[in-house]
Enzyme design. Structure first.
Site, PDB file in Angstrom:
ATOM      1  N   ASP A 216      23.953 -21.804 -71.728  1.00  0.00           N
ATOM      2  CA  ASP A 216      23.047 -20.972 -70.797  1.00  0.00           C
ATOM      3  C   ASP A 216      21.640 -20.818 -71.065  1.00  0.00           C
ATOM      4  O   ASP A 216      20.972 -20.268 -70.038  1.00  0.00           O
ATOM      5  CB  ASP A 216      23.939 -19.680 -70.785  1.00  0.00           C
ATOM      6  N   SER A 238      16.478 -13.158 -60.506  1.00  0.00           N
ATOM      7  CA  SER A 238      17.299 -14.192 -60.721  1.00  0.00           C
ATOM      8  C   SER A 238      18.651 -13.609 -61.342  1.00  0.00           C
ATOM      9  O   SER A 238      18.582 -12.711 -62.065  1.00  0.00           O
ATOM     10  CB  SER A 238      16.893 -15.380 -61.335  1.00  0.00           C
ATOM     11  N   GLN A 290      25.138 -25.693 -63.303  1.00  0.00           N
ATOM     12  CA  GLN A 290      25.193 -24.152 -63.186  1.00  0.00           C
ATOM     13  C   GLN A 290      24.312 -23.995 -61.753  1.00  0.00           C
ATOM     14  O   GLN A 290      23.520 -24.517 -61.308  1.00  0.00           O
ATOM     15  CB  GLN A 290      24.396 -23.372 -64.092  1.00  0.00           C
TER      16      GLN A 290
END
Length: 301
Positions: A216, A238, A290
């Protein structure tokens, strides 16, 4: 290293503790909060903890080969995470688990993970590993962050500087400039070496969890690179929306791995990102995808 800073081994021990889930029932687990965590829970942490819960319910020789997660709400640091696991399928070669991560009764993440009994099969690999300098020839992660802080020191509060420079259990060594500092549009591609800062236990499930944790990092930022905007300048809002990870080969998370990302599309307030993780021999060990929300921050009037 100052006398007050934790050693690399202590940092990794804290990470192992963070990713060690406690069994409360047959398929019910609880994950601890991050030590000295501040603000919102890191998405990679919740993914890794949910994966650990799913792995703990696999009772034979099957290993995780993929996971798909949806972020529902931002988690809050300092609060344990409840992990309810559902054994949705148990076959001869494959198994599937669903995990719902919650805090205070509200789901924050849904994860589905698939497991397979290892077997021999047709093999190929494409693409080739990018040709980049080895990690030993690059600035350390701490040096890279100090450079960023120096660039933005007049914009940051002391607490933000402390948070940004805190010692971390996973070191990142970026290849070239990153989206943190640039105000000019750049191609949406990054390469970052990463590894745990000290040896991890010889537990393949734990190494998969740490790779999931690290997957991530830097990914969502790839989608903003063509637009010349930055979180550090307060220009972006975000949040990750979903995250998919495929494990192709066993790999150690305490040895250098190259994370190569690209973003083929952004629009409608969202950015799509892809990642490939290679070991030092050039073997593709994992792939990532993602999508996240990316919006320009509104100017305060």
């Amino acid at each position: 290293m100052s006398e007050t800073e934790p050693t690399p081994q202590a940092l990794v021990e804290d990470l192992v503790t963070l990713l060690t889930v406690e069994r409360l029932g047959a398929d019910h687990f609880q994950a601890p909060p991050k030590k000295d965590g501040v603000g919102r829970v890191f998405g990679g942490q919740v993914i890794a903890q949910a994966l650990q819960a799913a792995q703990a319910t696999i009772e034979d020789d099957k290993v995780a080969h993929s996971l798909h997660a949806y972020f529902l709400r931002g988690g809050t640091e300092g609060v344990p995470i409840d992990l309810a696991t559902d054994r949705q399928f148990e076959g001869r070669s494959f198994a599937n688990r669903r995990v719902v991560a919650s805090q205070d009764g509200s789901p924050i993440l849904n994860l589905a993970a698939s497991f397979q009994r290892p077997e021999q099969g047709l093999e190929h690999q494409d693409p080739a590993m990018p040709d980049v300098p080895p990690p030993e020839d690059l600035p350390t992660g701490q040096e890279a962050r100090e450079k960023v802080i120096e660039h933005y020191r007049d914009r940051l509060k002391p607490a933000q500087v402390t948070f940004f420079l805190r010692p971390r259990p996973v070191e990142l060594r970026p290849v070239g400039s990153m989206h943190w500092t640039s105000s000019e549009p750049q191609p949406p591609r990054t390469q970052v070496w990463f590894r745990a800062v000290a040896p991890l236990p010889d537990d393949p499930a734990l190494h998969r969890a740490v790779i999931a944790y690290a997957s991530d990092f830097n990914l969502l930022g790839t989608a903003v690179m063509p637009h010349g905007v930055s979180w550090m300048r307060g220009e972006l809002i975000s949040a990750s929306l979903d995250h998919a990870l495929w494990f192709h080969r066993p790999a150690r998370a305490d040895e250098w791995l190259l994370y190569s990302t690209d973003s083929p599309w952004s629009g409608n307030g969202r950015g799509f990102n892809r990642g490939q993780i290679f070991d030092r021999n050039g073997t593709l060990v994992a792939s990532v995808a993602q999508e996240g929300m990316i919006r320009r921050a509104r100017e305060k009037r």
